[in-house]
Design an enzyme around this catalytic site. Structure first.
Site, PDB file in Angstrom:
ATOM      1  N   TYR A 289      22.350  -9.321   9.192  1.00  8.45           N
ATOM      2  CA  TYR A 289      21.893 -10.582   9.795  1.00  8.45           C
ATOM      3  C   TYR A 289      21.721 -11.658   8.723  1.00  8.45           C
ATOM      4  O   TYR A 289      21.184 -11.392   7.643  1.00  8.45           O
ATOM      5  CB  TYR A 289      20.543 -10.372  10.478  1.00  8.45           C
ATOM      6  CG  TYR A 289      20.615  -9.575  11.763  1.00  8.45           C
ATOM      7  CD1 TYR A 289      21.337 -10.037  12.863  1.00  8.45           C
ATOM      8  CD2 TYR A 289      19.943  -8.368  11.875  1.00  8.45           C
ATOM      9  CE1 TYR A 289      21.382  -9.303  14.042  1.00  8.45           C
ATOM     10  CE2 TYR A 289      19.981  -7.631  13.045  1.00  8.45           C
ATOM     11  CZ  TYR A 289      20.709  -8.114  14.129  1.00  8.45           C
ATOM     12  OH  TYR A 289      20.753  -7.392  15.288  1.00  8.45           O
TER      13      TYR A 289
ATOM     14  N   LYS B  78      -9.562   8.091   5.054  1.00  8.32           N
ATOM     15  CA  LYS B  78      -9.581   7.076   6.113  1.00  8.32           C
ATOM     16  C   LYS B  78      -8.150   6.702   6.479  1.00  8.32           C
ATOM     17  O   LYS B  78      -7.213   7.053   5.768  1.00  8.32           O
ATOM     18  CB  LYS B  78     -10.380   5.853   5.663  1.00  8.32           C
ATOM     19  CG  LYS B  78      -9.776   5.047   4.542  1.00  8.32           C
ATOM     20  CD  LYS B  78     -10.810   4.072   3.998  1.00  8.32           C
ATOM     21  CE  LYS B  78     -10.298   3.380   2.764  1.00  8.32           C
ATOM     22  NZ  LYS B  78      -9.831   2.027   2.970  1.00  8.32           N
TER      23      LYS B  78
HETATM   24  C1  LIG Z   1     -15.651   2.060   0.079  1.00  6.64           C
HETATM   25  C2  LIG Z   1     -14.369   2.635  -0.411  1.00  6.64           C
HETATM   26  N1  LIG Z   1     -14.399   3.652  -1.292  1.00  6.64           N
HETATM   27  C3  LIG Z   1     -13.277   4.199  -1.787  1.00  6.64           C
HETATM   28  C4  LIG Z   1     -12.028   3.739  -1.407  1.00  6.64           C
HETATM   29  C5  LIG Z   1     -10.798   4.359  -2.004  1.00  6.64           C
HETATM   30  O1  LIG Z   1     -10.113   3.393  -2.759  1.00  6.64           O
HETATM   31  P1  LIG Z   1      -8.706   3.712  -3.442  1.00  6.64           P
HETATM   32  O2  LIG Z   1      -7.778   4.081  -2.341  1.00  6.64           O
HETATM   33  O3  LIG Z   1      -8.310   2.416  -4.074  1.00  6.64           O
HETATM   34  O4  LIG Z   1      -8.935   4.812  -4.395  1.00  6.64           O
HETATM   35  C6  LIG Z   1     -11.954   2.691  -0.505  1.00  6.64           C
HETATM   36  C7  LIG Z   1     -10.645   2.162  -0.128  1.00  6.64           C
HETATM   37  O5  LIG Z   1     -10.406   1.030   0.130  1.00  6.64           O
HETATM   38  C8  LIG Z   1     -13.151   2.125   0.009  1.00  6.64           C
HETATM   39  O6  LIG Z   1     -13.125   1.102   0.887  1.00  6.64           O
END
Ligand SMILES: Cc1ncc(COP(=O)(O)O)c(C=O)c1O
Length: 364
Positions: A256, A35
């Protein structure tokens, strides 16, 4: 000449980290979580390295389309399910598996006209209170889904809120166990932290694990553990060069707000990297940086296009010297993204997702 800043994706490290997660849960199948455009790395850039996974998990339908366009025929899971009824048509067309976490999604499925029944992952809210059916409503949701001709197979999923910390996973794993007891179907519970920290827990050893951050070379429970502890490798290097050098006298200030004041004669290097490249402005004096592979520190405030580093530990450094903001230097020295994130009061997740579009990306 373009600015000398460059992000590099390390495909061997991605392969290594994926194998590392498999080792932690050898009986489970692995969703590589891609994702947020593969946690900022770019789906197309990581695909070859991660195609050894058993499936890809993501959120956006467009990202699912991109994974299919790369030739992936295996499972793809939509972690938040569909966002509107017509998404179900795409699920049918692209053969996407999808999470069902609320009544609306069941309503849409019930109204969906399809010849092809779909595979769904029914989500339990086991305590995180983000998405999912409350335990008391879970069986009823399953019964509704199970009666639908649009549904082929029902699997079960939940997500841990504290897998990276002291509270752990046992309380949620118990709630999941009770809610799903005797229901037929595959199960998926563990993210990176659960997989690494609770590898012996039967909940982690369920049918599917869903690691994201560990695959991208960040320790899910930093600073308690680092990537060396978990045998993970950095998959993203942000590097640049010195485009200026200044010799300071005691009392001279940097940047800055004059946040840094020299208390002795010293050289500083000016790096072509700033917050408009995705380097966090919250990083202050002392944030680690590698110059020519040697560890030194940021000094003063990060500005939009530049930041300054202390050259005292690297007297040989000068105009054009290599600077590693995080990741792996040419010498092989490593600066984990987690250390920079910690200095900014955030997590590796945020930094890797925030590398700006203006930064060119190479794949090695
Ligand atoms: C439903 C779900 N599964 C798996 C993951 C993977 O998690 P991680 O990146 O902490 O391994 C996420 C990430 O937020 C998630 O929302």
């Amino acid at each position: 000449m373009p600015r000398p800043i460059l992000a590099t994706i390390h495909t061997e490290a991605l392969r290594h980290n994926l194998a590392r997660m498999r080792l932690a849960a050898p009986d489970a199948r692995v969703w590589a979580v891609v994702k947020a455009n593969a946690y900022g790395h770019g789906i197309e850039r990581v695909f070859e390295a991660l195609r050894g996974a058993d499936g890809f998990a993501l959120l956006d339908l467009q990202e699912a389309e991109r994974v299919r366009a790369l030739g992936w025929r295996g499972p793809i899971l939509l972690l938040e399910g569909v966002f509107e009824p017509r998404d179900l048509e795409l699920c049918s067309r692209l053969d996407l598996w999808h999470v069902v976490h609320c009544e609306q999604q069941i309503d849409w499925l019930a109204a969906h006209k399809t010849q092809q029944p779909q595979r769904v992952f029914l989500k339990l809210n086991s305590g995180m209170n983000r998405l999912g059916f409350a335990p008391a409503l879970f069986r009823a949701a399953w019964t509704r889904l199970n009666a639908l001709p649009q549904v082929d197979e029902i699997s079960f999923v939940t997500h841990f809120s504290d897998a990276d910390a002291e509270r752990g996973i046992a309380h949620q794993a118990r709630i999941f166990e009770e809610a799903t007891r005797d229901l037929p179907g595959e199960r998926s519970l563990a993210n990176s932290a659960a997989t690494l920290r609770h590898a012996q827990d039967p909940a982690v050893r369920a049918d599917w694990i869903r690691p994201g951050i560990a695959v991208y070379g960040s320790a899910p429970d930093h600073p308690e553990h680092d990537i060396v502890h978990w045998d993970l490798q950095p998959t993203l290097t942000l590097a640049s060069r010195l485009i200026g050098v200044q010799a300071l006298q005691p009392g001279d200030t940097v940047g800055y707000g004059s946040r840094f004041v020299a208390d002795a004669p010293m050289r500083i290097g000016v790096v072509a990297c700033g917050y408009a490249d995705g380097y966090p402005r919250h990083c202050g004096t002392g944030t680690p940086v590698l110059v020519e592979g040697v560890r030194t520190r940021l000094v003063g405030r990060v500005s939009m296009d530049m930041l300054a580093v202390d050259l005292s530990p690297v007297p040989q450094a000068g105009f054009g010297s290599e600077v590693t903001l995080w990741g792996r230097a040419g010498s092989g020295a490593v600066l984990p993204i987690d250390e920079v994130a910690q200095a900014a009061g955030t997590l590796g997740y945020e930094l890797m997702c925030a590398v700006a579009p203006r930064v060119p990306v190479a794949v090695d």
